[in-house]
Design an enzyme around this catalytic site. Sequence first.
Site, PDB file in Angstrom:
ATOM      1  N   VAL A  59      11.177 -11.511   7.657  1.00  8.49           N
ATOM      2  CA  VAL A  59      12.534 -11.582   7.079  1.00  8.49           C
ATOM      3  C   VAL A  59      13.033 -10.192   6.682  1.00  8.49           C
ATOM      4  O   VAL A  59      14.023 -10.058   5.979  1.00  8.49           O
ATOM      5  CB  VAL A  59      12.541 -12.522   5.843  1.00  8.49           C
ATOM      6  CG1 VAL A  59      12.183 -13.945   6.238  1.00  8.49           C
ATOM      7  CG2 VAL A  59      11.596 -12.014   4.744  1.00  8.49           C
ATOM      8  N   ASP A  60      12.312  -9.148   7.175  1.00  8.70           N
ATOM      9  CA  ASP A  60      12.619  -7.776   6.732  1.00  8.70           C
ATOM     10  C   ASP A  60      13.736  -7.108   7.541  1.00  8.70           C
ATOM     11  O   ASP A  60      14.167  -6.007   7.201  1.00  8.70           O
ATOM     12  CB  ASP A  60      11.339  -6.908   6.753  1.00  8.70           C
ATOM     13  CG  ASP A  60      10.609  -6.959   8.125  1.00  8.70           C
ATOM     14  OD1 ASP A  60       9.374  -6.903   8.124  1.00  8.70           O
ATOM     15  OD2 ASP A  60      11.299  -7.051   9.167  1.00  8.70           O
ATOM     16  N   HIS A 102      12.472 -17.616  10.082  1.00  6.67           N
ATOM     17  CA  HIS A 102      12.363 -17.811   8.630  1.00  6.67           C
ATOM     18  C   HIS A 102      13.513 -17.165   7.872  1.00  6.67           C
ATOM     19  O   HIS A 102      13.399 -16.886   6.693  1.00  6.67           O
ATOM     20  CB  HIS A 102      11.010 -17.290   8.126  1.00  6.67           C
ATOM     21  CG  HIS A 102       9.852 -18.099   8.638  1.00  6.67           C
ATOM     22  ND1 HIS A 102       8.560 -17.633   8.644  1.00  6.67           N
ATOM     23  CD2 HIS A 102       9.808 -19.341   9.187  1.00  6.67           C
ATOM     24  CE1 HIS A 102       7.763 -18.568   9.154  1.00  6.67           C
ATOM     25  NE2 HIS A 102       8.502 -19.612   9.499  1.00  6.67           N
ATOM     26  N   CYS A 131      25.400 -15.758  -8.775  1.00  5.81           N
ATOM     27  CA  CYS A 131      26.596 -15.669  -7.930  1.00  5.81           C
ATOM     28  C   CYS A 131      27.800 -15.193  -8.755  1.00  5.81           C
ATOM     29  O   CYS A 131      28.053 -15.717  -9.841  1.00  5.81           O
ATOM     30  CB  CYS A 131      26.865 -17.067  -7.363  1.00  5.81           C
ATOM     31  SG  CYS A 131      28.369 -17.197  -6.429  1.00  5.81           S
ATOM     32  N   THR A 147       0.248 -11.875  13.635  1.00  5.19           N
ATOM     33  CA  THR A 147       0.434 -13.110  12.884  1.00  5.19           C
ATOM     34  C   THR A 147      -0.889 -13.868  12.801  1.00  5.19           C
ATOM     35  O   THR A 147      -1.688 -13.865  13.737  1.00  5.19           O
ATOM     36  CB  THR A 147       1.520 -14.020  13.498  1.00  5.19           C
ATOM     37  OG1 THR A 147       1.666 -15.192  12.687  1.00  5.19           O
ATOM     38  CG2 THR A 147       1.187 -14.423  14.926  1.00  5.19           C
ATOM     39  N   ALA A 165      -0.912  -2.720  15.334  1.00  2.00           N
ATOM     40  CA  ALA A 165       0.230  -2.919  16.240  1.00  2.00           C
ATOM     41  C   ALA A 165       0.852  -1.580  16.647  1.00  2.00           C
ATOM     42  O   ALA A 165       1.146  -1.350  17.835  1.00  2.00           O
ATOM     43  CB  ALA A 165       1.268  -3.798  15.548  1.00  2.00           C
TER      44      ALA A 165
HETATM   45  N1  APR Z   1      -1.436  -4.536  13.147  1.00  2.00           N
HETATM   46  C1  APR Z   1      -1.613  -5.759  13.706  1.00  2.00           C
HETATM   47  N2  APR Z   1      -1.913  -6.870  12.996  1.00  2.00           N
HETATM   48  C2  APR Z   1      -2.029  -6.724  11.663  1.00  2.00           C
HETATM   49  C3  APR Z   1      -1.860  -5.489  10.996  1.00  2.00           C
HETATM   50  C4  APR Z   1      -1.543  -4.368  11.798  1.00  2.00           C
HETATM   51  N3  APR Z   1      -1.369  -3.144  11.272  1.00  2.00           N
HETATM   52  N4  APR Z   1      -2.052  -5.690   9.662  1.00  2.00           N
HETATM   53  C5  APR Z   1      -2.323  -7.007   9.505  1.00  2.00           C
HETATM   54  N5  APR Z   1      -2.321  -7.625  10.704  1.00  2.00           N
HETATM   55  C6  APR Z   1      -2.519  -9.054  10.987  1.00  2.00           C
HETATM   56  C7  APR Z   1      -3.525  -9.751  10.111  1.00  2.00           C
HETATM   57  O1  APR Z   1      -4.833  -9.675  10.695  1.00  2.00           O
HETATM   58  C8  APR Z   1      -2.986 -11.195  10.129  1.00  2.00           C
HETATM   59  O2  APR Z   1      -3.526 -11.919  11.234  1.00  2.00           O
HETATM   60  O3  APR Z   1      -1.275  -9.687  10.741  1.00  2.00           O
HETATM   61  C9  APR Z   1      -1.485 -11.033  10.339  1.00  2.00           C
HETATM   62  C10 APR Z   1      -0.668 -11.292   9.090  1.00  2.00           C
HETATM   63  O4  APR Z   1      -0.831 -12.650   8.759  1.00  2.00           O
HETATM   64  P1  APR Z   1       0.024 -13.262   7.550  1.00  2.00           P
HETATM   65  O5  APR Z   1      -0.039 -12.361   6.377  1.00  2.00           O
HETATM   66  O6  APR Z   1      -0.411 -14.698   7.413  1.00  2.00           O
HETATM   67  O7  APR Z   1       1.523 -13.199   8.075  1.00  2.00           O
HETATM   68  P2  APR Z   1       2.258 -14.199   9.070  1.00  2.00           P
HETATM   69  O8  APR Z   1       1.333 -14.684  10.124  1.00  2.00           O
HETATM   70  O9  APR Z   1       3.487 -13.520   9.481  1.00  2.00           O
HETATM   71  O10 APR Z   1       2.633 -15.409   8.082  1.00  2.00           O
HETATM   72  C11 APR Z   1       3.437 -16.434   8.622  1.00  2.00           C
HETATM   73  O11 APR Z   1       3.589 -17.425   6.430  1.00  2.00           O
HETATM   74  O12 APR Z   1       3.779 -17.052   4.196  1.00  2.00           O
HETATM   75  C12 APR Z   1       4.474 -17.466   5.297  1.00  2.00           C
HETATM   76  O13 APR Z   1       6.771 -17.363   5.717  1.00  2.00           O
HETATM   77  C13 APR Z   1       5.628 -16.549   5.598  1.00  2.00           C
HETATM   78  O14 APR Z   1       6.447 -15.802   7.750  1.00  2.00           O
HETATM   79  C14 APR Z   1       5.283 -15.948   6.946  1.00  2.00           C
HETATM   80  C15 APR Z   1       4.337 -16.968   7.545  1.00  2.00           C
END
Ligand code: APR
Length: 248
Positions: A105-106, A121, A151, A192, A236
């Site tokens: 959401v950034d 999201h 608001c 993710t 990444a």
């Molecule tokens: N490069 C690649 N992958 C990375 C890096 C990086 N520098 N740093 C962290 N990661 C990976 C982690 O290993 C993990 O698998 O990114 C993933 C982040 O996972 P989450 O923190 O669970 O984020 P996300 O998968 O986007 O969460 C999904 O959950 O809380 C809700 O709405 C929120 O959109 C979010 C959703």
Amino acid sequence: MDLDQLIKKVAEEIKEKKEVVAFTGAGISVESGIPAFRGSQGLWEKYDPEQYAHILTFLNEPAKVWKMLKEMFSIALKAKPNIAHIVLAEMEKKHYLKAVITQNVDGLHQEAGNQKVIELHGNGRFLVCISCYSKFLFVEEYLNIEPYPVCEICKGPLKPDVVFFGESLPEKALSSAYELAESCKIFLIIGTSGLVYPAAQIPYYAKSKGATVVEINLGGTPYTYKITDYFLKGKAGEILAKLSDYLF
Ligand code: APR
């Protein structure tokens, strides 16, 4: 094959097939300084998401949720795209990439220059009033309002225009994401954990429709052993920088 040979092979497939769709999570923005949700430094280590990120908590105790939101957005609003976002924008410009489907959401994909971004999201760059639905740009001044911003029209509590747990995803975004997953040739999963549905279902659907699945992550996820064809283990930013050397 070692990592570099894998990245080279993926670049060759992208050049040959094109039609790439990227699916991103919080991991792609970690190198922009925004902590991920899960894992050792994750936001959810500090705040239980079932409490702090649930719509019912927001409606009953907005001040409690805004404590977490201020911590999250004081970083996110200042963050800038990192090399990973920039490479995806370049891939779209060079017509390798059709779209980015993001759980984030950034707003950093749009800031990096991607035109087609599906936000599953929502977008934290806006605040919306939960009473009269008026929308405002989320500027940093709102972070200083105690206990939380209201608001200016009806004095209702303002909420970032993002999907909280307990809320449904925007229908249009979800259907666009499925259409893209169905038609793409390469599905590029970046940063993710693949744990939060219904968003997490989309990569499985892309695979079922014949896409080659490429995954970039620091470690394995539920996708890795089930649907991933090329697992590029690492940050990444570093992986995509190497990929761009082979692509452009
Ligand atoms: N490069 C690649 N992958 C990375 C890096 C990086 N520098 N740093 C962290 N990661 C990976 C982690 O290993 C993990 O698998 O990114 C993933 C982040 O996972 P989450 O923190 O669970 O984020 P996300 O998968 O986007 O969460 C999904 O959950 O809380 C809700 O709405 C929120 O959109 C979010 C959703």
